[in-house]
Motif scaffolding. Structure first.
Motif, PDB file in Angstrom:
ATOM      1  N   HIS A 185      -1.183  10.774  -2.648  1.00  0.00           N
ATOM      2  CA  HIS A 185       0.086  11.369  -3.306  1.00  0.00           C
ATOM      3  C   HIS A 185       0.687  12.447  -2.474  1.00  0.00           C
ATOM      4  N   VAL A 186      -0.064  13.398  -2.011  1.00  0.00           N
ATOM      5  CA  VAL A 186       0.606  14.366  -0.940  1.00  0.00           C
ATOM      6  C   VAL A 186       0.980  13.386   0.280  1.00  0.00           C
ATOM      7  N   ARG A 187       0.150  12.654   0.766  1.00  0.00           N
ATOM      8  CA  ARG A 187       0.599  11.945   2.271  1.00  0.00           C
ATOM      9  C   ARG A 187       2.002  11.306   1.649  1.00  0.00           C
ATOM     10  N   ALA A 188       2.125  10.544   0.551  1.00  0.00           N
ATOM     11  CA  ALA A 188       3.261   9.774   0.336  1.00  0.00           C
ATOM     12  C   ALA A 188       4.512  10.956   0.204  1.00  0.00           C
ATOM     13  N   VAL A 189       4.304  11.857  -0.480  1.00  0.00           N
ATOM     14  CA  VAL A 189       5.311  13.131  -0.623  1.00  0.00           C
ATOM     15  C   VAL A 189       5.825  13.664   0.541  1.00  0.00           C
ATOM     16  N   THR A 190       4.812  14.052   1.557  1.00  0.00           N
ATOM     17  CA  THR A 190       5.248  14.596   2.774  1.00  0.00           C
ATOM     18  C   THR A 190       6.293  13.768   3.442  1.00  0.00           C
ATOM     19  N   ARG A 191       6.023  12.382   3.437  1.00  0.00           N
ATOM     20  CA  ARG A 191       6.843  11.440   4.191  1.00  0.00           C
ATOM     21  C   ARG A 191       8.098  11.195   3.242  1.00  0.00           C
ATOM     22  N   LYS A 192       8.062  10.819   2.303  1.00  0.00           N
ATOM     23  CA  LYS A 192       9.346  10.874   1.383  1.00  0.00           C
ATOM     24  C   LYS A 192      10.184  12.095   1.702  1.00  0.00           C
ATOM     25  N   TYR A 193       9.852  13.060   1.699  1.00  0.00           N
ATOM     26  CA  TYR A 193      10.757  14.324   1.844  1.00  0.00           C
ATOM     27  C   TYR A 193      10.617  14.779   3.045  1.00  0.00           C
ATOM     28  N   ARG A 194      10.220  14.111   3.977  1.00  0.00           N
ATOM     29  CA  ARG A 194      10.413  14.395   5.571  1.00  0.00           C
ATOM     30  C   ARG A 194       9.896  15.859   5.784  1.00  0.00           C
ATOM     31  N   VAL A 195       8.645  15.999   5.403  1.00  0.00           N
ATOM     32  CA  VAL A 195       8.173  17.427   5.444  1.00  0.00           C
ATOM     33  C   VAL A 195       7.027  17.375   6.621  1.00  0.00           C
ATOM     34  N   ASP A 196       6.862  18.237   7.475  1.00  0.00           N
ATOM     35  CA  ASP A 196       5.834  18.293   8.438  1.00  0.00           C
ATOM     36  C   ASP A 196       4.857  18.597   7.959  1.00  0.00           C
ATOM     37  N   ALA A 197       3.570  18.017   8.014  1.00  0.00           N
ATOM     38  CA  ALA A 197       2.362  18.720   7.418  1.00  0.00           C
ATOM     39  C   ALA A 197       1.002  18.537   8.432  1.00  0.00           C
ATOM     40  N   LEU A 198       0.147  19.415   8.308  1.00  0.00           N
ATOM     41  CA  LEU A 198      -1.252  19.298   8.701  1.00  0.00           C
ATOM     42  C   LEU A 198      -2.107  19.543   7.685  1.00  0.00           C
ATOM     43  N   PHE A 199      -3.140  18.481   7.611  1.00  0.00           N
ATOM     44  CA  PHE A 199      -4.178  18.374   6.538  1.00  0.00           C
ATOM     45  C   PHE A 199      -5.352  19.163   7.120  1.00  0.00           C
ATOM     46  N   GLU A 200      -6.119  20.032   6.383  1.00  0.00           N
ATOM     47  CA  GLU A 200      -7.014  20.692   7.255  1.00  0.00           C
ATOM     48  C   GLU A 200      -8.436  20.318   6.258  1.00  0.00           C
ATOM     49  N   SER A 201      -9.360  19.944   6.849  1.00  0.00           N
ATOM     50  CA  SER A 201     -10.765  19.536   6.326  1.00  0.00           C
ATOM     51  C   SER A 201     -11.804  19.700   6.931  1.00  0.00           C
ATOM     52  N   VAL A 202     -12.980  19.699   6.468  1.00  0.00           N
ATOM     53  CA  VAL A 202     -14.266  19.965   7.167  1.00  0.00           C
ATOM     54  C   VAL A 202     -14.554  18.976   8.050  1.00  0.00           C
ATOM     55  N   SER A 203     -13.875  17.943   8.186  1.00  0.00           N
ATOM     56  CA  SER A 203     -14.081  16.986   9.230  1.00  0.00           C
ATOM     57  C   SER A 203     -12.982  16.936  10.377  1.00  0.00           C
TER      58      SER A 203
END
Length: 265
Positions: free
Chosen positions: A92-110
């Motif tokens: 859902h977050v992935r889709a929302v960042t694209r829909k509203y043209r938001v630049d994002a970095l997703f931070e993970s243990v991997s």
């Protein structure tokens, strides 16, 4: 070991590590090691996910780490607590960042996930450039089965619909304002404060024996969670209302001065 063992939580950027130069002064290294030699706990308390903590920071020596704003907690190198965003919410977050043209970095243990191998955002380019020198893993495919994260960061541009984006994500995440166009978004109910509460109980340390050093807006929760808070020189004025003690910048031996003022070294 001291009979009155204290615990000190340290932010990384602007506290241990100078942001502009990416340098850790030897005075900070020596002060933390001396504090531990005196029998006190030293804990990293950072918004960075586990793989984004530079080796030069870990090499100082810490008893525990609170990473990803409380989503990942390690004690003596072993995971004691971990909470990842559920796959459906991540999608859902992935889709929302694209829909509203938001630049994002997703931070993970991997590692850090970025939407595409050639990000146009200067903010993302800067963040990724800071990871490259020590080889922190970066993944450019957020549509694959390995996409996951514990927290994410969002930057807004002229094309972004910020209001709509925030309406979609704030039911699930706690936005921390890091700048006019920058939000850090840990999971709801997860924060540096929740990480500190977990460790105080886990290590059986009373709240009165807890201290924190920080400099930025995501340290407000940390400052509120401890008995004594120390604001680094040059820190965000937003922290002043939550500060017990002020010290110098990290490059001006701020950690050494602060720990000394607290009689921990």
């Amino acid at each position: 070991m001291t009979l009155d063992r204290k615990i000190v939580f340290f932010d990384i950027d602007g506290t241990i590590l100078d942001i502009a130069t990416q340098v850790i002064p030897q005075s900070a290294v020596d002060a933390i090691r001396r504090m531990r030699a005196n029998g006190h706990y030293a804990v990293i308390c950072t918004g960075r996910p586990f793989p984004n903590v530079p080796p030069c920071v870990r090499e100082i020596g810490f008893d525990a780490e609170i990473c990803a704003c409380g989503a990942h907690i390690l004690v003596d190198g072993a995971t004691a607590f971990f909470r990842e965003v559920e796959p459906a919410l991540a999608a859902h977050v992935r889709a929302v960042t694209r829909k509203y043209r938001v630049d994002a970095l997703f931070e993970s243990v991997s590692g850090t996930f970025c939407d595409g191998a050639e990000p146009s955002s200067p903010h993302i380019q800067l963040e990724l450039s800071r990871l490259k020198p020590f080889g922190a893993p970066v993944h450019y495919d957020i549509d694959g089965p390995d996409f996951r994260f514990e927290k994410f960061c969002a930057w807004f541009n002229a094309r972004s619909d910020r209001a709509a984006f925030e309406r979609e994500v704030t039911p699930f995440f706690e936005p921390i304002v890091r700048g006019a166009d920058f939000l850090e978004l840990p999971q709801k109910g997860i924060s540096k404060a929740s990480g500190i509460a977990f460790l105080l109980e886990y290590l059986s340390v009373p709240h009165a024996s807890s201290f924190a050093f920080g400099d930025s807006a995501n340290d407000i929760a940390m400052f509120n969670a401890v008995s004594t808070s120390v604001l680094m020189g040059g820190g965000d004025p937003a922290l002043e209302a939550f500060t017990s003690l002020r010290t110098e910048t990290v490059l001006r031996d701020g950690l050494k001065s602060g720990l000394s003022a607290l009689s921990l070294i």
